[in-house]
Structures are given as C-alpha cells and as structure tokens.
Scaffold this motif. Structure first.
Motif, PDB file in Angstrom:
ATOM      1  N   THR A   1     -24.293  20.730 -13.461  1.00 34.55           N
ATOM      2  CA  THR A   1     -24.570  21.910 -13.066  1.00 34.55           C
ATOM      3  C   THR A   1     -24.783  22.307 -11.631  1.00 34.55           C
ATOM      4  OG1 THR A   1     -27.139  21.447 -12.900  1.00 34.55           O
ATOM      5  CG2 THR A   1     -26.317  22.163 -15.090  1.00 34.55           C
TER       6      THR A   1
ATOM      7  N   SER B   1     -35.929  30.846 -14.486  1.00 34.70           N
ATOM      8  CA  SER B   1     -35.470  29.626 -15.480  1.00 34.70           C
ATOM      9  C   SER B   1     -36.384  28.534 -14.796  1.00 34.70           C
ATOM     10  CB  SER B   1     -34.175  29.456 -15.401  1.00 34.70           C
ATOM     11  OG  SER B   1     -33.361  30.422 -16.240  1.00 34.70           O
ATOM     12  N   PHE B   2     -36.589  28.700 -13.396  1.00 29.12           N
ATOM     13  CA  PHE B   2     -36.981  27.051 -12.865  1.00 29.12           C
ATOM     14  C   PHE B   2     -38.182  27.393 -11.921  1.00 29.12           C
ATOM     15  CE2 PHE B   2     -32.430  26.844 -13.632  1.00 29.12           C
ATOM     16  CZ  PHE B   2     -32.632  25.886 -14.522  1.00 29.12           C
TER      17      PHE B   2
ATOM     18  N   GLY C   1     -32.039  31.598 -11.398  1.00 31.53           N
ATOM     19  CA  GLY C   1     -33.062  30.627 -10.976  1.00 31.53           C
ATOM     20  C   GLY C   1     -34.412  30.856 -10.891  1.00 31.53           C
TER      21      GLY C   1
ATOM     22  N   TRP D   1     -24.583  33.233 -17.003  1.00 30.15           N
ATOM     23  CA  TRP D   1     -25.050  32.374 -16.104  1.00 30.15           C
ATOM     24  C   TRP D   1     -26.932  32.290 -16.357  1.00 30.15           C
ATOM     25  CZ3 TRP D   1     -23.114  34.310 -10.743  1.00 30.15           C
ATOM     26  CH2 TRP D   1     -21.707  33.905 -10.744  1.00 30.15           C
TER      27      TRP D   1
ATOM     28  N   ILE E   1     -36.110  28.784 -19.160  1.00 28.99           N
ATOM     29  CA  ILE E   1     -34.487  28.343 -19.413  1.00 28.99           C
ATOM     30  C   ILE E   1     -34.061  28.505 -20.911  1.00 28.99           C
ATOM     31  CG2 ILE E   1     -34.717  25.798 -19.185  1.00 28.99           C
ATOM     32  CD1 ILE E   1     -31.521  27.874 -18.078  1.00 28.99           C
TER      33      ILE E   1
ATOM     34  N   ARG F   1     -27.968  29.332 -11.918  1.00 24.91           N
ATOM     35  CA  ARG F   1     -27.614  28.057 -12.478  1.00 24.91           C
ATOM     36  C   ARG F   1     -26.199  28.235 -13.134  1.00 24.91           C
ATOM     37  NH1 ARG F   1     -30.012  24.379 -17.243  1.00 24.91           N
ATOM     38  NH2 ARG F   1     -28.903  25.724 -18.458  1.00 24.91           N
TER      39      ARG F   1
ATOM     40  N   PHE G   1     -26.346  24.717  -8.210  1.00 24.23           N
ATOM     41  CA  PHE G   1     -27.400  25.890  -8.132  1.00 24.23           C
ATOM     42  C   PHE G   1     -26.865  26.645  -6.938  1.00 24.23           C
ATOM     43  CE2 PHE G   1     -32.360  26.190  -8.124  1.00 24.23           C
ATOM     44  CZ  PHE G   1     -32.104  26.928  -9.215  1.00 24.23           C
TER      45      PHE G   1
ATOM     46  N   THR H   1     -25.130  23.404 -20.021  1.00 19.92           N
ATOM     47  CA  THR H   1     -25.379  22.188 -19.256  1.00 19.92           C
ATOM     48  C   THR H   1     -24.516  20.848 -19.755  1.00 19.92           C
ATOM     49  OG1 THR H   1     -27.453  21.613 -20.186  1.00 19.92           O
ATOM     50  CG2 THR H   1     -27.517  23.051 -18.141  1.00 19.92           C
TER      51      THR H   1
ATOM     52  N   TYR I   1     -31.034  32.370  -6.619  1.00 19.23           N
ATOM     53  CA  TYR I   1     -30.326  31.377  -7.240  1.00 19.23           C
ATOM     54  C   TYR I   1     -29.838  31.408  -8.801  1.00 19.23           C
ATOM     55  CZ  TYR I   1     -31.734  28.195  -3.240  1.00 19.23           C
ATOM     56  OH  TYR I   1     -31.563  27.450  -2.268  1.00 19.23           O
TER      57      TYR I   1
ATOM     58  N   TRP J   1     -24.305  27.241  -1.464  1.00 17.23           N
ATOM     59  CA  TRP J   1     -24.513  26.206  -2.342  1.00 17.23           C
ATOM     60  C   TRP J   1     -24.681  24.949  -1.527  1.00 17.23           C
ATOM     61  CZ3 TRP J   1     -20.625  24.109  -6.494  1.00 17.23           C
ATOM     62  CH2 TRP J   1     -19.505  23.907  -5.971  1.00 17.23           C
TER      63      TRP J   1
END
Length: 393
Positions: A311, A346-347, A343, A340, A9, A356, A313, A27, A354, A303
């Motif tokens: 935030t 970043s995660f 997902g 943006w 991220i 964020r 997702f 965020t 996805y 969502w």
C-alpha cells in the motif's frame, strides 16, 4: 457490553469495494487460484489435499505440516530454531491479534501502539479497558519513529508495545522494562526493495531470540491467499502461547483442514520461494507504474515512496490545503469506478488529504484504474473541496 468504535477502513471497504470496477483499495497481493498455486511448485505436482481425507476438527492447535513449515521459515535468520510448539494457528491475522488482546490486555494495563496502523491494534485494547497511547510516525521524516518518544510514553503499567516494523531498539527497551512487544507482520516478507538473499533483508521480530516478542501473520497479504482465512501467532515465550491457546478455546476449536492444507502447500519448500518471487516482482513492477502516476500529478499530490508491503499513502492538496479525501474517494468510485480509501476516515482525522492506494493488484487493473483516475482528476480536481471548505460529518 464492550463498546468499540466503528472500524473505519473496513466500513469503507464494505460500502465501496464491492461495486468498484478498479479495486485499488485492496491490500493483498493479487489473489491466485489453486491451479495457479500448484503451477508454482518446483517439485512433484501432488494434490493439495486428499479427496479421501475425513474432514473432522483435525489438529486442534493447527496442522503439523503447516506448523513445521512456519517454524522452518521463522528459523531461517534466527540464532536458534523456533520450536514448533511455539506457533498457534488461527483464522486469519485479525483473529490472532484479537486473541492476543483478549488473553493479555485488560483494565489497568497501558498499551503503546505504532501509528498510523490497522485500527484493530489500538481500538481493541481500548475497548478491553486498557489505556492506549499512540506512538506516531512522522510523515515529514519518511514515516520514521522516534525511540526517545517511545521512552517518554512508557509508564509503570505499560504491558505491551505494538509495532508494524522491526525495531531492535524497541526490543531492548522491552527487555529492560519487562514489556511485551507485538509485531503484526501480515506484510512480511514482502520487502520488495531488498533482495531476499541479501543480509540486509529484515528478519522477523521473533527471529531476534527475545522472549518478550510476539508476531502475528497470515496468508492474505504477501501470499495472495486471503480467501483461506488462515493466520498464526508465534513467540519464543511458551507461557504466552499457552495463555493464548487457553483463550482460543472460547473462540475457535480448530482451523479448517482445507484452509490449513492450502497454507501448508503454499509455505512448503517446493512452493514458498516461487510464490514470494511472483509477488515481489508484481510489487516492483506495479510500484513503478504508481510512481509515474505520482510524478505526473506532482502538482497536486506527494508521497513517501514505499519500500515494502502493498500500500501507498498519497497526499492530495490544492492551494496548500488538503483535499477532502472522503469526497475525492467517494466521487472517484461512484463516477470512475476506482476504489481508494480516504486516510482521515480510515486511519485518523489528522490524515486529511491522504488516500490509501493498494498497488499490488493485477498489473492491468492498476494501469487501467490509474488511467481512469487521471482522466477523472483532469475534469474534476479543480472543483474538489479542501477540508476547510467541507462541512463536518
């Protein structure tokens, strides 16, 4: 040399946030100036820091005024006051989390981490030699966590459980097994679906009174002051605080007196509630705008509507397949100026489709950014690849 994986991220934000016209990946609640902060005070409009104050190292563990304000806030819903000596000031919550890992976790330890979450919370224990298991939230059940799954993840060498939400069941398990529970509370107390005066307003994990709990926090997210780089660690366990304080000597000597003065002012009785109210209202108003965007595009996205924090997702799909979120986000920022965060980059790779979205920015930025996004999607969505169509990176 410690080997640590790319911080997804943060790398994405480094690459794409600076050039964005509409930053909807951020965020933090919309940032404020010192003039804005002083205007929120209901008391005497005193200066934040005296211009004659000598700028030495200051109080090594943190300014007395700031620590007193934090202790007061943590004691609001607690069965007993939190001692001031059980709070340690750091350079942001990311430094607080690092110090806790550095001081408490190492080879031979087992850590369980709530997931998805901020990558630091599971990547850093891994880099320090600990075994890490992910306690995965279920998107099909409103991102809920299963306590029985947590029990199955426990091992004889489990040292720490890392959560991002208050779970009394977790604390009970931790006390039975003599395990530390760390809650990264950087978004607390931005529970914008609950009135702050309501008995349903969730207390901090450290307010439960257990000596097995640790919390970290900062001025960045709920308090709109990311620029002062100010965070903290709090625990009912003084032994943990002293161990972390020892590790802290190897990283920072003290926190800037200027940063501390701003934070102490923001968390004072005269300012805190006004600042939080400003951000609660901003979050509620902006969430309605984002909700309408999702409704308008319900044929291509869905969502779990947030009830707290800053935030969302959001999952984009086409023909039952997830859209390649990296392609979507890269093109969106390059062609429409809207940032943006994808997902899966970043995660975690399982979060295909996805994105964020940070929605507690300035309201006009959100309105304009989503309007530009809607126009861009109308022209380009059909040509976007799904993940199955995209080459592996």
């Amino acid at each position: 040399m410690v080997q640590i994986e790319t911080f997804g991220i943060e790398k994405w934000m480094d690459d794409y946030q600076p050039g964005a016209k509409y930053d909807l990946a951020e965020t933090c609640c919309a940032s404020i100036s010192l003039d804005d902060l002083q205007s929120l005070s209901v008391g005497e409009k005193k200066s934040i820091i005296s211009s004659s104050k000598k700028l030495g190292y200051g109080d090594i563990r943190g300014s007395k005024e700031l620590i007193a304000n934090l202790a007061r806030l943590y004691s609001r819903q607690a069965p007993s006051p939190l001692p001031e000596e059980n709070i340690l000031i750091t350079s942001g919550a990311i430094a607080a989390n690092h110090l806790l890992m550095y001081a408490l976790v190492g080879p031979g330890d087992h850590v369980i981490c709530h997931y998805p979450t901020y990558q630091q919370l599971y990547a850093e224990p891994t880099a320090l030699g600990a075994e890490v298991d992910l306690w995965k939230a279920n998107p099909d059940k409103n991102w809920s966590l299963d306590i029985e799954e947590l029990k199955r993840l426990l091992k004889p060498n489990t040292k720490m459980i890392i959560v991002k939400s208050l779970l009394e069941g977790v604390v009970k398990i931790a006390e039975e097994k003599d395990i530390i529970v760390l809650s990264d509370e950087v978004y607390r107390p931005l529970y914008h679906s609950v009135d702050p005066q309501s008995p349903e307003f969730p207390p901090s994990l450290v307010s439960l009174g257990s000596k097995h709990t640790i919390v970290t926090g900062s001025m960045s997210k709920a308090y709109s002051l990311a620029g002062i780089r100010l965070g903290w660690i709090a625990s009912r366990n003084s032994d943990i605080i002293e161990k972390v304080a020892g590790a802290r000597h190897y990283t920072i000597i003290s926190v800037s007196q200027l940063d501390s003065a701003v934070a102490a002012y923001a968390l004072s009785d005269d300012v805190h509630d006004g600042l939080l109210s400003r951000n609660m209202n901003l979050a509620r108003d902006n969430l309605k705008i984002l909700d309408q965007f999702v409704i308008n595009h319900s044929d291509v996205c869905d969502w779990v509507k947030p009830v707290a924090g800053t935030t969302a997702f959001v999952r984009f799909h086409k023909g039952g397949k997830p859209i390649d979120a990296q392609v979507l986000c890269r093109r969106l920022v390059q062609e429409a100026g809207v940032c943006w965060a994808p997902g899966d980059y970043s995660f975690g790779k399982e979060f295909k489709g996805y994105v964020r979205i940070g929605y507690v920015c300035e309201t006009q930025v959100l309105r304009d950014g989503l309007a530009q996004t809607a126009l861009w999607l109308q022209e380009n969505f059909d040509a976007l690849p799904t993940t199955e169509q995209s080459p592996c990176p």
